[in-house]
Scaffold this active site. Structure first.
Site, PDB file in Angstrom:
ATOM      1  N   GLU A  89       0.604  -1.172  -0.137  1.00 15.97           N
ATOM      2  CA  GLU A  89      -0.208   0.298   0.750  1.00 15.97           C
ATOM      3  C   GLU A  89       0.989   1.118  -0.096  1.00 15.97           C
ATOM      4  O   GLU A  89       2.082   0.848   0.335  1.00 15.97           O
ATOM      5  CB  GLU A  89      -1.010   0.137   1.190  1.00 15.97           C
ATOM      6  CG  GLU A  89      -0.608   0.172   2.537  1.00 15.97           C
ATOM      7  CD  GLU A  89      -1.511  -1.015   3.975  1.00 15.97           C
ATOM      8  OE1 GLU A  89      -1.887  -1.276   3.415  1.00 15.97           O
ATOM      9  OE2 GLU A  89      -1.012   0.096   4.977  1.00 15.97           O
ATOM     10  N   CYS A 330       0.313   2.335   8.785  1.00 15.57           N
ATOM     11  CA  CYS A 330       1.193   0.336   8.113  1.00 15.57           C
ATOM     12  C   CYS A 330       0.632  -0.680   8.587  1.00 15.57           C
ATOM     13  O   CYS A 330       0.565  -0.831   9.218  1.00 15.57           O
ATOM     14  CB  CYS A 330       2.459   1.138   8.971  1.00 15.57           C
ATOM     15  SG  CYS A 330       3.908  -0.073   8.581  1.00 15.57           S
TER      16      CYS A 330
END
Ligand code: SAH
Length: 340
Positions: A89, A330
């Site tokens: 991502e 994260c």
């Protein structure tokens, strides 16, 4: 097969020389790839047909694909699927100083920080240089704007993928590449000391951020396994040397975790650790994640912690929050996608 986006200018020059071709094709190809943004080698019309054929045989082009985008206020989060069906991502943030992109450096992460979603899952593999470069290329294409700042703070530990990260920096910084200023590039590490030492000789003026998260070894070891390998004393020595060699200001990241590392005495301990250093502290309100028990410090506690640092002469900011509502911390999006 190697990706065309894996190669630095120098490597591409050598490639052409090895193929008894002209070195300056490297500059031409960089312009096609990073300025004109061609999708297939056929479009590089100033290269000979044979050169194009050879390139087609030797390199792949698109290696990652955007498979979902989530939008929040001032933030977009992109999920990519890689050629081997893994997911990573990247998070795009709209700052008043321009667009900043947070990219991933690995699939998963082996650092195992207790509070981090990425660390719950072991590293599957390093990202290639090209996979990191392509995150920027594809997001620029998707949002239609230039990205001015890149931070390597997505999934992974960049210094556990040191060579590929350094090559990526060379490509995105190159004037014929993405031409992103070195001072606009930040690499964030959990504190792998030998690589910090190596990085102090890396001849690009990029910023280094260090995830500190605790003012002493006992707590740091409990939160970040890497602290067992490289205790604070060694980390601070390496950073001091880095600062001497590069004259660059260091950033320390400090996530505030409720009742874990946000107490006033811990703020004072942090002051003693950092006093006199050319550094600033970025306090990060924790993004809670469903799998982990850590809680975000409340606003009053964050303000108290901030005040203690500030009053004692430490440069400090509280990170503006972007991705909380869209699980942009994260590793969160990848975890949701893969339902683990
Ligand atoms: N491995 C590198 C870079 C990736 S993590 C490093 O440790 O610095 C980027 C930053 O996000 C780190 O400071 C990390 O501690 C922080 N982080 C991880 N999970 C978070 C969460 N849930 N909320 C806020 N910050 C988080």
């Amino acid at each position: 097969m190697n990706s065309i986006y894996d190669l630095t200018m120098e490597e591409l020059e050598n490639y052409f020389l090895e193929h008894q071709d002209k070195k300056f094709h490297a500059v031409q190809l960089f312009e096609w790839l990073y300025q004109k943004r061609i999708k297939t080698i056929e479009e590089a019309t100033n290269l000979k047909k044979e050169t194009r054929e050879q390139l087609k045989k030797d390199f792949s082009f698109q290696n990652i694909t955007i498979t979902s985008v989530e939008e929040g206020e001032g933030v977009k989060k992109y999920l990519f699927t890689l050629n081997d069906q893994e997911h990573i991502e990247a998070v795009l943030m709209y700052h008043d100083y321009g667009l900043s992109l947070c990219i991933s450096s690995q699939v998963g992460c082996n650092m195992g920080c207790a509070f981090c979603e990425s660390g719950r899952r072991k590293k599957v593999r390093n990202l290639t240089t090209g996979e990191m470069v392509e995150q920027i290329l594809q997001i620029e294409e998707s949002c239609g704007e230039r990205i001015r700042h890149v931070v390597v703070m997505g999934i992974g530990e960049p210094f556990d993928n040191y060579d590929n990260v350094c090559k990526m920096i060379q490509i995105i910084n190159h004037p014929k590449g993405l031409n992103i200023g070195a001072r606009h590039i930040t690499v964030s590490t959990c504190g792998i000391v030998p690589k910090i030492r190596e990085f102090s000789d890396f001849p690009y003026q990029v910023n280094l951020a260090v995830s500190l998260h605790a003012p002493n070894d006992t707590l740091r070891k409990a939160l970040m396994p890497i602290a067992k390998v490289y205790p604070l004393k060694e980390l601070m020595e390496a950073l001091e040397e880095y600062e001497k060699k590069t004259s660059r200001r260091l950033t320390f990241e400090y996530i505030l975790l409720k009742d874990v590392n946000d107490k006033e005495e811990q703020a004072r301990e942090l002051v003693s650790l950092l006093k006199g250093k050319n550094a600033y502290v970025n306090l990060i309100p924790y993004n809670e994640t469903q799998h982990l028990q850590f809680k975000r410090s409340n606003t009053i506690q964050i303000a108290r912690f901030y005040d203690i640092l500030k009053k004692n002469g430490i440069c400090v900011t509280i990170r503006r929050e972007f991705g909380g509502k869209i699980n942009a911390a994260c590793g969160q999006l990848r975890s949701i996608k893969e339902e683990v």
